[in-house]
Design a protein around this motif. Sequence first.
Motif, PDB file in Angstrom:
ATOM      1  N   ILE A 177       0.866  -1.168   0.000  1.00 51.67           N
ATOM      2  CA  ILE A 177       0.000   0.000   0.000  1.00 51.67           C
ATOM      3  C   ILE A 177       0.911   1.229   0.000  1.00 51.67           C
ATOM      4  O   ILE A 177       1.588   1.504   0.981  1.00 51.67           O
ATOM      5  N   GLN A 178       0.926   1.956  -1.118  1.00 52.18           N
ATOM      6  CA  GLN A 178       1.840   3.085  -1.291  1.00 52.18           C
ATOM      7  C   GLN A 178       1.071   4.404  -1.233  1.00 52.18           C
ATOM      8  O   GLN A 178       0.167   4.630  -2.031  1.00 52.18           O
ATOM      9  N   GLY A 179       1.471   5.254  -0.276  1.00 53.48           N
ATOM     10  CA  GLY A 179       0.831   6.550  -0.110  1.00 53.48           C
ATOM     11  C   GLY A 179       1.653   7.669  -0.727  1.00 53.48           C
ATOM     12  O   GLY A 179       2.883   7.631  -0.703  1.00 53.48           O
ATOM     13  N   PHE A 180       0.946   8.677  -1.257  1.00 52.65           N
ATOM     14  CA  PHE A 180       1.595   9.824  -1.887  1.00 52.65           C
ATOM     15  C   PHE A 180       0.865  11.099  -1.486  1.00 52.65           C
ATOM     16  O   PHE A 180      -0.301  11.064  -1.090  1.00 52.65           O
ATOM     17  N   SER A 181       1.546  12.209  -1.611  1.00 55.84           N
ATOM     18  CA  SER A 181       0.916  13.493  -1.293  1.00 55.84           C
ATOM     19  C   SER A 181       1.426  14.558  -2.248  1.00 55.84           C
ATOM     20  O   SER A 181       2.453  14.398  -2.893  1.00 55.84           O
ATOM     21  N   ASP A 182       0.676  15.643  -2.280  1.00 60.51           N
ATOM     22  CA  ASP A 182       1.061  16.825  -3.047  1.00 60.51           C
ATOM     23  C   ASP A 182       0.377  17.994  -2.347  1.00 60.51           C
ATOM     24  O   ASP A 182      -0.517  18.625  -2.880  1.00 60.51           O
ATOM     25  N   ASP A 183       0.756  18.202  -1.118  1.00 56.10           N
ATOM     26  CA  ASP A 183       0.101  19.165  -0.249  1.00 56.10           C
ATOM     27  C   ASP A 183       1.107  20.221   0.190  1.00 56.10           C
ATOM     28  O   ASP A 183       2.311  19.979   0.162  1.00 56.10           O
ATOM     29  N   PRO A 184       0.614  21.373   0.636  1.00 57.08           N
ATOM     30  CA  PRO A 184       1.545  22.376   1.160  1.00 57.08           C
ATOM     31  C   PRO A 184       2.275  21.810   2.377  1.00 57.08           C
ATOM     32  O   PRO A 184       1.765  20.920   3.047  1.00 57.08           O
ATOM     33  N   GLY A 185       3.430  22.308   2.623  1.00 58.39           N
ATOM     34  CA  GLY A 185       4.185  21.853   3.787  1.00 58.39           C
ATOM     35  C   GLY A 185       5.548  21.336   3.391  1.00 58.39           C
ATOM     36  O   GLY A 185       5.900  21.261   2.212  1.00 58.39           O
ATOM     37  N   SER A 186       6.268  20.932   4.398  1.00 61.09           N
ATOM     38  CA  SER A 186       7.650  20.474   4.192  1.00 61.09           C
ATOM     39  C   SER A 186       7.671  19.055   3.636  1.00 61.09           C
ATOM     40  O   SER A 186       6.651  18.353   3.613  1.00 61.09           O
ATOM     41  N   THR A 187       8.840  18.631   3.235  1.00 59.99           N
ATOM     42  CA  THR A 187       9.025  17.262   2.763  1.00 59.99           C
ATOM     43  C   THR A 187       8.638  16.281   3.859  1.00 59.99           C
ATOM     44  O   THR A 187       7.945  15.293   3.604  1.00 59.99           O
ATOM     45  N   ALA A 194       0.786  23.079 -10.854  1.00 60.57           N
ATOM     46  CA  ALA A 194       0.313  23.993  -9.817  1.00 60.57           C
ATOM     47  C   ALA A 194      -1.211  24.015  -9.686  1.00 60.57           C
ATOM     48  O   ALA A 194      -1.732  24.381  -8.646  1.00 60.57           O
ATOM     49  N   GLU A 195      -1.945  23.611 -10.715  1.00 61.69           N
ATOM     50  CA  GLU A 195      -3.401  23.668 -10.692  1.00 61.69           C
ATOM     51  C   GLU A 195      -3.957  22.620  -9.731  1.00 61.69           C
ATOM     52  O   GLU A 195      -3.492  21.495  -9.689  1.00 61.69           O
ATOM     53  N   GLU A 196      -5.013  22.988  -8.998  1.00 58.77           N
ATOM     54  CA  GLU A 196      -5.602  22.090  -8.006  1.00 58.77           C
ATOM     55  C   GLU A 196      -6.100  20.787  -8.630  1.00 58.77           C
ATOM     56  O   GLU A 196      -5.887  19.710  -8.077  1.00 58.77           O
ATOM     57  N   GLU A 197      -6.765  20.860  -9.779  1.00 59.49           N
ATOM     58  CA  GLU A 197      -7.280  19.657 -10.424  1.00 59.49           C
ATOM     59  C   GLU A 197      -6.156  18.692 -10.756  1.00 59.49           C
ATOM     60  O   GLU A 197      -6.313  17.486 -10.689  1.00 59.49           O
ATOM     61  N   CYS A 198      -5.025  19.236 -11.116  1.00 61.44           N
ATOM     62  CA  CYS A 198      -3.866  18.430 -11.463  1.00 61.44           C
ATOM     63  C   CYS A 198      -3.206  17.860 -10.206  1.00 61.44           C
ATOM     64  O   CYS A 198      -2.899  16.672 -10.143  1.00 61.44           O
ATOM     65  N   LYS A 199      -3.023  18.695  -9.191  1.00 64.81           N
ATOM     66  CA  LYS A 199      -2.383  18.248  -7.949  1.00 64.81           C
ATOM     67  C   LYS A 199      -3.183  17.146  -7.257  1.00 64.81           C
ATOM     68  O   LYS A 199      -2.615  16.290  -6.586  1.00 64.81           O
ATOM     69  N   ALA A 200      -4.496  17.161  -7.430  1.00 59.92           N
ATOM     70  CA  ALA A 200      -5.349  16.157  -6.786  1.00 59.92           C
ATOM     71  C   ALA A 200      -4.974  14.738  -7.226  1.00 59.92           C
ATOM     72  O   ALA A 200      -5.162  13.785  -6.470  1.00 59.92           O
ATOM     73  N   GLN A 201      -4.432  14.583  -8.429  1.00 56.26           N
ATOM     74  CA  GLN A 201      -4.019  13.263  -8.914  1.00 56.26           C
ATOM     75  C   GLN A 201      -2.866  12.693  -8.093  1.00 56.26           C
ATOM     76  O   GLN A 201      -2.668  11.481  -8.054  1.00 56.26           O
ATOM     77  N   ASN A 202      -2.106  13.559  -7.452  1.00 58.50           N
ATOM     78  CA  ASN A 202      -0.952  13.123  -6.671  1.00 58.50           C
ATOM     79  C   ASN A 202      -1.312  12.748  -5.232  1.00 58.50           C
ATOM     80  O   ASN A 202      -0.525  12.087  -4.562  1.00 58.50           O
ATOM     81  N   ARG A 203      -2.483  13.139  -4.759  1.00 62.17           N
ATOM     82  CA  ARG A 203      -2.909  12.821  -3.385  1.00 62.17           C
ATOM     83  C   ARG A 203      -3.640  11.486  -3.413  1.00 62.17           C
ATOM     84  O   ARG A 203      -4.858  11.415  -3.404  1.00 62.17           O
ATOM     85  N   ARG A 204      -2.852  10.426  -3.454  1.00 62.05           N
ATOM     86  CA  ARG A 204      -3.423   9.117  -3.709  1.00 62.05           C
ATOM     87  C   ARG A 204      -2.740   8.029  -2.886  1.00 62.05           C
ATOM     88  O   ARG A 204      -1.658   8.228  -2.348  1.00 62.05           O
ATOM     89  N   VAL A 205      -3.406   6.887  -2.834  1.00 61.48           N
ATOM     90  CA  VAL A 205      -2.805   5.654  -2.342  1.00 61.48           C
ATOM     91  C   VAL A 205      -3.003   4.631  -3.443  1.00 61.48           C
ATOM     92  O   VAL A 205      -4.081   4.517  -4.021  1.00 61.48           O
TER      93      VAL A 205
END
Length: 182
Positions: free
Chosen positions: A108-118, A161-172
């Motif tokens: 189970i691999q988690g990913f993010s694309d959210d504001p904040g540090s590494t 940078a677009e929200e619709e695009c970044k949402a693809q990265n917030r996944r498992v």
Amino acid sequence: MTAFSTPATGRALRPRLSFSPLLLAGLAACALLAGCNTVENVASPDVTNAPVLGFANMEPGSEEAFMLNVGRRTYFTPGSAEIDETARMTLDKQAEWLMSHRTWYAKIQGFSDDPGSTGDNTALSTRRANAVMAYLVGKGVAPNRLWAKGYGTERKVRDCAEEECKAQNRRVVTNLREERER
């Protein structure tokens, strides 16, 4: 094409259609290819459930069957590791499939694309992966068949940078394995 009149002037206007050069080139290519076929060399299945080319030899219980019929991705809202109703539908199918095909393990691999540090993004992606794993275990999948890892912002689907695009990265992503990784 239908003409319509404007209320102010009463003049008839015709809507203008504009097509991109790429779309026009694609349509032209389709027209050329369609002209090459004849009725004799086009196979048309006579049943609705005919096998799709490329998937005709797909084995039930295979990794391909899991990806095509179940789905391996779940998505999250920004800054959250909470599983929403849409994700639950996918995870319910994953749990059912994993229960029916007990020889498979799942990373189970988690990913993010959210504001904040590494570090914040790695922690968030780990919480997302752990939430998915806990959900699958709660549905009856043996915990020794699953393991989770968060990757933070590594391995983006798209860098944008677009929200619709970044949402693809917030996944498992639930990836099947034939054996447990050490």
